[in-house]
Design an enzyme around this catalytic site. Structure first.
Site, PDB file in Angstrom:
ATOM      1  N   CYS A 247       0.833  -0.929   0.047  1.00 32.70           N
ATOM      2  CA  CYS A 247       0.083   0.054  -0.042  1.00 32.70           C
ATOM      3  C   CYS A 247       0.905   1.297   0.118  1.00 32.70           C
ATOM      4  O   CYS A 247       0.543   2.278  -0.653  1.00 32.70           O
ATOM      5  CB  CYS A 247      -0.907  -0.003   1.205  1.00 32.70           C
ATOM      6  SG  CYS A 247      -2.110  -1.335   1.259  1.00 32.70           S
TER       7      CYS A 247
ATOM      8  N   ARG B 169      -7.948  -4.724  -3.003  1.00 35.95           N
ATOM      9  CA  ARG B 169      -7.409  -3.543  -3.769  1.00 35.95           C
ATOM     10  C   ARG B 169      -8.404  -3.415  -4.968  1.00 35.95           C
ATOM     11  O   ARG B 169      -8.338  -4.190  -6.014  1.00 35.95           O
ATOM     12  CB  ARG B 169      -6.108  -3.800  -4.660  1.00 35.95           C
ATOM     13  CG  ARG B 169      -4.916  -4.080  -3.410  1.00 35.95           C
ATOM     14  CD  ARG B 169      -3.509  -4.176  -3.983  1.00 35.95           C
ATOM     15  NE  ARG B 169      -2.890  -4.816  -2.738  1.00 35.95           N
ATOM     16  CZ  ARG B 169      -2.152  -3.853  -1.858  1.00 35.95           C
ATOM     17  NH1 ARG B 169      -2.543  -2.749  -1.767  1.00 35.95           N
ATOM     18  NH2 ARG B 169      -1.519  -4.600  -0.895  1.00 35.95           N
TER      19      ARG B 169
HETATM   20  C1  BEZ Z   1       0.500  -4.632   1.818  1.00 34.90           C
HETATM   21  O1  BEZ Z   1       1.943  -4.801   1.961  1.00 34.90           O
HETATM   22  O2  BEZ Z   1       0.224  -3.584   1.531  1.00 34.90           O
HETATM   23  C2  BEZ Z   1      -0.448  -5.694   2.545  1.00 34.90           C
HETATM   24  C3  BEZ Z   1       0.214  -6.960   1.911  1.00 34.90           C
HETATM   25  C4  BEZ Z   1      -0.826  -7.961   2.296  1.00 34.90           C
HETATM   26  C5  BEZ Z   1      -1.899  -7.765   3.229  1.00 34.90           C
HETATM   27  C6  BEZ Z   1      -2.272  -6.648   3.483  1.00 34.90           C
HETATM   28  C7  BEZ Z   1      -1.575  -5.484   3.212  1.00 34.90           C
END
Ligand code: BEZ
Length: 238
Positions: free
Chosen positions: A54, A137
């Site tokens: 993110c 997402r």
């Molecule tokens: C992230 O790195 O944005 C992420 C990865 C897995 C689950 C939730 C967020």
């Protein structure tokens, strides 16, 4: 194979009016989508603040925000975190994170707090097979009339491609402006499909009359040139 039983949740679909909501964001309160009329909107969700994928996405989107604004498209983010988490995360990004040549990145577009998951649920961003506590997402492309034109969903582990989001936006705007369709991997300046999909009868006539500038590969598959200049300066749509 395990079957997961769950309540069926209605999700907005392509062609639907974007569901309305009021929200608290990092840029103040908003009424969605009415505060963004006359503009395209990309409404996108991310799983959680203070996570690596993110963070890379927010830095990339913030760095490229002007490119989207030039295309008359405003960005609005959402996760099911609270406002103070959002503020602390965006401050950390600005003050501490240097990544792929990006640093001192200020996120100026609104990031919605949605602790209750009300908005995320309204938009089908909570997909229980993936997570019951994090939004997937999701990317909603909403046109200036408040109609959902395209939706992309990715699972949590897959970072989005912002070149593709921009390409999709330009392709939709070009299709609307010139009544054409775009081919696989189309890039602005490349040939486009005439007439748009679903009107093959007209294509058949075209092939027979050998209309100038139109090239046909078969009766159902005709293209024409559309210059980068035309893509960059489309006629105004009423
Ligand atoms: C992230 O790195 O944005 C992420 C990865 C897995 C689950 C939730 C967020």
């Amino acid at each position: 194979m395990e079957t997961i039983e769950r309540e069926i949740v209605a999700m907005p679909r392509i062609g639907d009016k974007a569901p309305k909501f009021q929200a608290v964001t990092t840029q103040g309160n908003i009424n969605f989508p009415s505060d963004f009329t006359n503009s395209w909107i990309i409404l996108f969700s991310h799983p959680a603040d203070f996570t690596p994928v993110c963070t890379s996405e927010f830095m990339t989107f913030a760095k490229r925000e002007q490119e989207f604004l030039k295309l008359n498209c405003q960005l609005v983010g959402l996760s099911i975190d609270g406002l103070y988490s959002h503020i602390a995360w965006l401050r950390t990004i600005k003050e501490k994170i240097e990544f792929k040549g990006m640093k001192d990145i200020e996120v100026k577009f609104p990031l919605i707090e949605d602790i209750t998951m009300e908005i995320a649920n309204k938009y089908g961003m909570i997909q229980l097979g993936e997570s019951s506590t994090k939004a997937v997402r999701a990317v909603f492309f909403i046109n200036p009339h408040g109609i959902i034109r395209a939706i992309i969903y990715y699972l949590l582990s897959l970072g989005r491609n912002f070149d593709e989001l921009k390409r999709a936006l330009i392709a939709m705007q070009t299709a609307d402006a010139y009544n054409i369709a775009t081919l696989a991997d189309w890039q602005p300046g490349e040939d486009v499909i005439v007439p748009p999909a679903g009107s093959c009868g007209v294509a058949k006539d075209r092939m027979e009359t050998e209309e100038e500038g139109v090239e046909c590969y078969d009766w159902f598959f005709c293209t024409k040139k559309l210059s980068l200049e035309q893509v960059n300066h489309p006629p105004k749509i009423k």
